[in-house]
Design a protein around this motif. Structure first.
Motif, PDB file in Angstrom:
ATOM      1  N   VAL A 147      26.390 -46.069 -92.585  1.00 30.27           N
ATOM      2  CA  VAL A 147      27.129 -45.336 -91.564  1.00 30.27           C
ATOM      3  C   VAL A 147      26.954 -44.145 -91.175  1.00 30.27           C
ATOM      4  CG1 VAL A 147      29.602 -45.276 -91.069  1.00 30.27           C
ATOM      5  CG2 VAL A 147      29.237 -46.675 -92.996  1.00 30.27           C
ATOM      6  N   HIS A 148      26.842 -44.311 -89.581  1.00 24.93           N
ATOM      7  CA  HIS A 148      26.477 -43.074 -88.902  1.00 24.93           C
ATOM      8  C   HIS A 148      27.617 -42.822 -88.149  1.00 24.93           C
ATOM      9  CE1 HIS A 148      24.490 -39.908 -86.770  1.00 24.93           C
ATOM     10  NE2 HIS A 148      24.763 -40.438 -85.735  1.00 24.93           N
ATOM     11  N   VAL A 149      28.611 -41.694 -88.154  1.00 23.90           N
ATOM     12  CA  VAL A 149      29.578 -41.690 -87.081  1.00 23.90           C
ATOM     13  C   VAL A 149      29.419 -40.303 -86.327  1.00 23.90           C
ATOM     14  CG1 VAL A 149      31.403 -43.128 -88.561  1.00 23.90           C
ATOM     15  CG2 VAL A 149      31.150 -40.565 -89.027  1.00 23.90           C
ATOM     16  N   ALA A 150      30.159 -40.492 -85.340  1.00 23.87           N
ATOM     17  CA  ALA A 150      30.082 -38.941 -84.692  1.00 23.87           C
ATOM     18  C   ALA A 150      31.145 -39.127 -83.495  1.00 23.87           C
ATOM     19  CB  ALA A 150      28.801 -38.768 -83.968  1.00 23.87           C
ATOM     20  N   SER A 151      31.553 -37.660 -83.077  1.00 19.29           N
ATOM     21  CA  SER A 151      32.721 -37.666 -82.300  1.00 19.29           C
ATOM     22  C   SER A 151      31.705 -37.745 -80.821  1.00 19.29           C
ATOM     23  CB  SER A 151      33.343 -36.315 -82.434  1.00 19.29           C
ATOM     24  OG  SER A 151      34.052 -35.947 -81.202  1.00 19.29           O
ATOM     25  N   VAL A 152      31.964 -38.695 -79.987  1.00 18.60           N
ATOM     26  CA  VAL A 152      31.472 -38.829 -78.736  1.00 18.60           C
ATOM     27  C   VAL A 152      32.387 -39.486 -77.606  1.00 18.60           C
ATOM     28  CG1 VAL A 152      29.617 -40.168 -77.485  1.00 18.60           C
ATOM     29  CG2 VAL A 152      29.174 -39.359 -79.916  1.00 18.60           C
ATOM     30  N   ASP A 153      32.307 -38.959 -76.745  1.00 20.19           N
ATOM     31  CA  ASP A 153      33.030 -39.599 -75.330  1.00 20.19           C
ATOM     32  C   ASP A 153      32.079 -40.411 -74.665  1.00 20.19           C
ATOM     33  OD1 ASP A 153      34.270 -40.079 -72.928  1.00 20.19           O
ATOM     34  OD2 ASP A 153      35.086 -38.041 -72.782  1.00 20.19           O
ATOM     35  N   ALA A 154      32.597 -41.725 -74.643  1.00 21.83           N
ATOM     36  CA  ALA A 154      31.710 -42.733 -73.948  1.00 21.83           C
ATOM     37  C   ALA A 154      31.275 -42.519 -72.572  1.00 21.83           C
ATOM     38  CB  ALA A 154      32.551 -44.001 -74.162  1.00 21.83           C
ATOM     39  N   GLY A 193      42.597 -49.111 -84.838  1.00 19.51           N
ATOM     40  CA  GLY A 193      42.624 -50.112 -84.305  1.00 19.51           C
ATOM     41  C   GLY A 193      41.916 -51.018 -84.422  1.00 19.51           C
ATOM     42  N   LEU A 194      41.607 -51.973 -83.603  1.00 23.16           N
ATOM     43  CA  LEU A 194      40.530 -52.966 -83.702  1.00 23.16           C
ATOM     44  C   LEU A 194      39.418 -52.391 -84.031  1.00 23.16           C
ATOM     45  CD1 LEU A 194      39.913 -56.124 -83.510  1.00 23.16           C
ATOM     46  CD2 LEU A 194      39.637 -55.688 -80.974  1.00 23.16           C
ATOM     47  N   GLY A 195      39.021 -51.360 -83.390  1.00 21.26           N
ATOM     48  CA  GLY A 195      37.513 -50.966 -83.585  1.00 21.26           C
ATOM     49  C   GLY A 195      37.230 -50.620 -85.234  1.00 21.26           C
ATOM     50  N   LEU A 196      38.140 -49.892 -85.525  1.00 21.09           N
ATOM     51  CA  LEU A 196      38.212 -49.711 -86.997  1.00 21.09           C
ATOM     52  C   LEU A 196      37.943 -50.946 -88.097  1.00 21.09           C
ATOM     53  CD1 LEU A 196      38.022 -47.567 -89.210  1.00 21.09           C
ATOM     54  CD2 LEU A 196      40.641 -47.699 -89.204  1.00 21.09           C
ATOM     55  N   ALA A 197      38.746 -51.888 -87.637  1.00 19.62           N
ATOM     56  CA  ALA A 197      38.808 -53.076 -88.545  1.00 19.62           C
ATOM     57  C   ALA A 197      37.358 -53.852 -88.387  1.00 19.62           C
ATOM     58  CB  ALA A 197      39.955 -53.997 -88.002  1.00 19.62           C
ATOM     59  N   ILE A 198      36.870 -53.773 -87.277  1.00 21.68           N
ATOM     60  CA  ILE A 198      35.376 -54.283 -86.898  1.00 21.68           C
ATOM     61  C   ILE A 198      34.269 -53.768 -87.619  1.00 21.68           C
ATOM     62  CG2 ILE A 198      33.626 -54.840 -85.118  1.00 21.68           C
ATOM     63  CD1 ILE A 198      35.960 -55.175 -83.161  1.00 21.68           C
ATOM     64  N   VAL A 199      34.365 -52.162 -87.994  1.00 23.66           N
ATOM     65  CA  VAL A 199      33.598 -51.587 -88.466  1.00 23.66           C
ATOM     66  C   VAL A 199      33.687 -51.785 -90.125  1.00 23.66           C
ATOM     67  CG1 VAL A 199      33.299 -48.913 -89.459  1.00 23.66           C
ATOM     68  CG2 VAL A 199      33.633 -49.353 -86.847  1.00 23.66           C
ATOM     69  N   THR A 228      38.861 -40.370 -87.253  1.00 24.23           N
ATOM     70  CA  THR A 228      39.949 -40.096 -88.153  1.00 24.23           C
ATOM     71  C   THR A 228      39.452 -40.165 -89.437  1.00 24.23           C
ATOM     72  OG1 THR A 228      39.486 -42.601 -88.054  1.00 24.23           O
ATOM     73  CG2 THR A 228      41.245 -41.643 -86.185  1.00 24.23           C
ATOM     74  N   PRO A 229      40.549 -39.896 -90.283  1.00 24.40           N
ATOM     75  CA  PRO A 229      40.164 -40.001 -91.630  1.00 24.40           C
ATOM     76  C   PRO A 229      39.558 -41.305 -92.383  1.00 24.40           C
ATOM     77  CG  PRO A 229      42.570 -38.852 -91.360  1.00 24.40           C
ATOM     78  CD  PRO A 229      41.906 -39.381 -89.790  1.00 24.40           C
ATOM     79  N   GLU A 230      40.142 -42.220 -91.620  1.00 18.89           N
ATOM     80  CA  GLU A 230      39.887 -43.726 -92.050  1.00 18.89           C
ATOM     81  C   GLU A 230      38.229 -43.909 -91.934  1.00 18.89           C
ATOM     82  OE1 GLU A 230      42.344 -43.215 -90.197  1.00 18.89           O
ATOM     83  OE2 GLU A 230      44.119 -43.701 -91.181  1.00 18.89           O
ATOM     84  N   LEU A 231      37.888 -43.533 -90.585  1.00 20.63           N
ATOM     85  CA  LEU A 231      36.449 -43.572 -90.405  1.00 20.63           C
ATOM     86  C   LEU A 231      35.400 -42.825 -91.108  1.00 20.63           C
ATOM     87  CD1 LEU A 231      34.340 -45.317 -88.664  1.00 20.63           C
ATOM     88  CD2 LEU A 231      34.637 -43.597 -86.818  1.00 20.63           C
TER      89      LEU A 231
END
Ligand SMILES: NC(=O)c1ccc[n+]([C@@H]2O[C@H](COP(=O)([O-])OP(=O)(O)OC[C@H]3O[C@@H](n4cnc5c(N)ncnc54)[C@H](OP(=O)(O)O)[C@@H]3O)[C@@H](O)[C@H]2O)c1
Lengths: 83, 249
Positions: B60-67, B22-28, B46-49
């Protein structure tokens, strides 16, 4: 949890309509818009059912938007009680 | 540092919550295109991120995290800084939606919406600002709120309360962080995403009809505003910028 029968729910729906000076139709296929049963009337009915069974029946708006006939109202409230 | 009259510089390392779609991915994607680094998380990657992370391993640093898991968030920020350098910006974007009348929304659901959309973003902003201040740096915070904070929309009571709460917190933070951070909100109108997928065509048609610009908002309309708040020297501070085609005027 105790549940209300379809007939009991139909009777409660009639109470909601009659309290507003409206008629409960004999035909379950009657359209809610035509009989003047609006979404907050459905809320009132659902809350009355909750009071009777002493249990909350929470649900999302998209499900509410599917309801078009008296029969849909009865089906949905039966379904919510069974969930 | 806080006495300087110099403008707060462009963001260099930006945390984006809910950057997976969604919007978050577009911002990234936009932040990366601007040459800055991004630390993004969501509960499910997601595969996109993941593809963006593979394409730009050094930025880029990504991880699966619950806010809502504050220990996991703290560990994420630490790991992100170790990899990318000091964090100096945040886009508080992650949120969950709602589509239920208040009287038929369970207390547990109301608590979950508030925890995800208000408590978690407040704690994330706090954590990021603490890192910025502790290092003697300055930074920028963008809250993604909603037009629902300004106008009533049926079925969105708890959600609207959280977005209004964030807008209020944003203004107070903008004052509190005097000279050390620019803090603003972007408040979109309805746009197509997983969150708004519950809306039927009839509702979308109604929203479009009531929108003076004649078309629904798209993430592409919101991204440039977030970009400006992160990178440009505008001196915008403590503001809610509504992007809704004029639907709320
Ligand atoms: N769509 C609209 O019409 C609209 C209108 C106005 C404002 N907004 C706002 O715009 C922002 C983005 O919305 P969107 O439409 O792009 O929504 P979306 O497609 O549903 O994306 C939401 C993002 O937040 C993440 N997220 C949700 N709960 C999370 C949690 N507990 N921890 C970590 N990440 C979490 C999701 O990933 P996971 O689920 O995998 O965690 C996803 O990455 C939100 O703040 C929303 O309130 C949306």
């Amino acid at each position: 949890m105790s549940t209300l029968s379809r007939d009991q729910i139909r009777a409660m729906m009639a109470e909601v309509l009659v309290a507003q000076g409206k008629q409960m139709p004999g035909d379950d296929q009657a359209n809610l818009e035509e009989i003047g049963f609006r979404s907050l009337d459905f809320s009132e009915l659902a809350l009355r059912v909750e009071d009777e069974i002493d249990e909350e029946l929470n649900f999302d708006a998209p499900q509410l938007r599917q309801i078009a006939t008296v029969s849909d109202v009865l089906d949905f409230l039966e379904q919510l009680q069974a969930a | 540092m806080s006495d300087t009259n110099e403008p707060i510089g462009a963001a260099t390392v930006v945390v984006v919550s809910g950057g997976s779609r969604g919007l978050g991915l577009a911002i990234v994607s936009d932040i990366l295109a601007s040459g800055a680094s991004v630390a993004a998380f969501a509960r499910t990657l997601t595969p996109e991120l993941t593809a963006l992370a593979s394409a730009h391993p050094d930025r880029v640093h990504v991880a699966s995290v619950d806010a809502t898991d504050r220990h996991a968030v703290a560990a994420f920020l630490k790991a992100a800084e170790a990899r990318l350098g000091p964090i100096d910006a945040l886009v508080n974007n992650a949120a969950v939606g709602q589509d239920s009348l208040h009287v038929h929304t369970s207390p547990d659901d109301i608590a979950r919406i508030i925890e995800t959309n208000l408590t978690a973003p407040l704690l994330l902003a706090r954590a990021v600002l603490r890192r910025i201040l502790a290092k003697g740096n300055r930074g920028r915070i963008v809250m993604v709120t909603s037009v629902c904070a300004q106008r009533g929309y049926s079925g969105l009571v708890a959600y609207s309360a959280t977005k209004g709460g964030l807008d209020s917190a944003m203004r107070t933070l903008a004052r509190e962080m005097h000279g050390r951070a620019l803090v603003n909100s972007v408040a979109p109108g309805f746009f197509a995403s997983e969150m708004s997928s519950v809306l039927g065509q009839t509702q979308l048609d109604t929203i479009t009809r009531r929108t003076p610009s004649g078309r629904l908002v798209e993430p592409e309309n919101i991204v440039p505003i977030v970009h400006t708040l992160l990178f440009d020297d505008t001196n915008l501070n403590g503001q809610v910028i509504t992007v809704d085609g004029g639907a709320s005027i």
